[in-house]
Scaffold this active site. Sequence first.
Site, PDB file in Angstrom:
ATOM      1  N   CYS A 237       0.803  -1.125   0.099  1.00  0.00           N
ATOM      2  CA  CYS A 237       0.173  -0.148  -0.201  1.00  0.00           C
ATOM      3  C   CYS A 237       0.827   1.138   0.080  1.00  0.00           C
ATOM      4  CB  CYS A 237      -0.780  -0.165   1.373  1.00  0.00           C
ATOM      5  SG  CYS A 237      -2.038   1.411   1.531  1.00  0.00           S
TER       6      CYS A 237
ATOM      7  N   CYS B  45      -0.930   3.485  -6.580  1.00  0.00           N
ATOM      8  CA  CYS B  45      -1.584   3.023  -5.577  1.00  0.00           C
ATOM      9  C   CYS B  45      -1.925   1.580  -6.264  1.00  0.00           C
ATOM     10  CB  CYS B  45      -3.180   3.719  -5.373  1.00  0.00           C
ATOM     11  SG  CYS B  45      -4.300   3.016  -4.704  1.00  0.00           S
TER      12      CYS B  45
HETATM   13  N1  DGL Z   1      -3.963   0.410  -2.013  1.00  0.00           N
HETATM   14  C1  DGL Z   1      -3.702   1.634  -1.317  1.00  0.00           C
HETATM   15  C2  DGL Z   1      -2.581   2.073  -1.899  1.00  0.00           C
HETATM   16  O1  DGL Z   1      -1.618   1.623  -2.400  1.00  0.00           O
HETATM   17  C3  DGL Z   1      -4.876   2.081  -0.642  1.00  0.00           C
HETATM   18  C4  DGL Z   1      -5.895   2.784  -1.114  1.00  0.00           C
HETATM   19  C5  DGL Z   1      -6.729   3.366   0.139  1.00  0.00           C
HETATM   20  O2  DGL Z   1      -7.150   2.608   1.035  1.00  0.00           O
HETATM   21  O3  DGL Z   1      -6.998   4.561   0.061  1.00  0.00           O
HETATM   22  O4  DGL Z   1      -2.192   3.629  -1.674  1.00  0.00           O
END
Ligand code: DGL
Length: 276
Positions: A78, A192
């Site tokens: 993440c 993301c």
């Molecule tokens: N998958 C996540 C990232 O890489 C987080 C997305 C979220 O929960 O806002 O930032």
Amino acid sequence: MPDPAVNPRALVFDSGLGGLTVAREIRSLLPATELLYFADNAFFPYGTKDEATLLAHVRREILQLEKRFHPDIIVLACNSASTLVLPQLRTLTDTPIVGVVPAVKPAAEATDSGVIGLLATPGTVLRQYTAGLIEQFAGHCEVVSVGSAELVEIAEAKIHGAAVSRSQLQAILAPFLQHPRAHRIDTIVLACTHFPLLRDDLQTACELDVEWLDSGEAIARRVHCLLSKRHDLANLPPANRHRFMTSAPLASSPGLEQQLKELGFVMPIWLMEQLD
Ligand code: DGL
């Protein structure tokens, strides 16, 4: 020291389903690694939370999961969390941690025009860490940043089978498309882990001829590098007990179950409390 003849275990952590894009790369490069996926859906989304709250929350969750499941490696799949928590987390545990941060460096190396797009959550776009990456690696480039929480929701819905609206994506991509030097953007960083799920949709919606870069493969290579120091990866059998757990009950769907099965996760979807 772990037994090198035992399959290593990787804890893959995200706010939701985006980290599956990273899990896929790890599974393909390291079939002997057992995946324990944690979707922190109780606290989803991460990209709009204030920094102090998110930092304290992720630090607590990771340390609890580590204590409970004893992973050989932790993959913070993440960007929103990694760009905030990584430096501090590394001082709190000896377990190797691989974080996913925006692929600014490879983008700066790949661009011909020197104009790069950065597509991330609002949190990641605003992070000091991201500004530091841009300053360190892309000082010679123009970086156009777009933060979107909506895109995270669209990616989650897509996994559950929802159709993706082209006009909705075009509205999100408008700051790129309407940028005075739009025609010069040749590389967009998918910063993301949810966004690679939408790569084809983004390409169709975007009228620019761009390369979409994410960090998934590089993360898998880093995991390989760290685990191969302590595990005989080449001679271990494929792991066959990948498990998927959540922090709150998750309404499943045929689309999600199909994805999880494809990735080798053993059903059912577990609530964290149920697993040991
Ligand atoms: N998958 C996540 C990232 O890489 C987080 C997305 C979220 O929960 O806002 O930032």
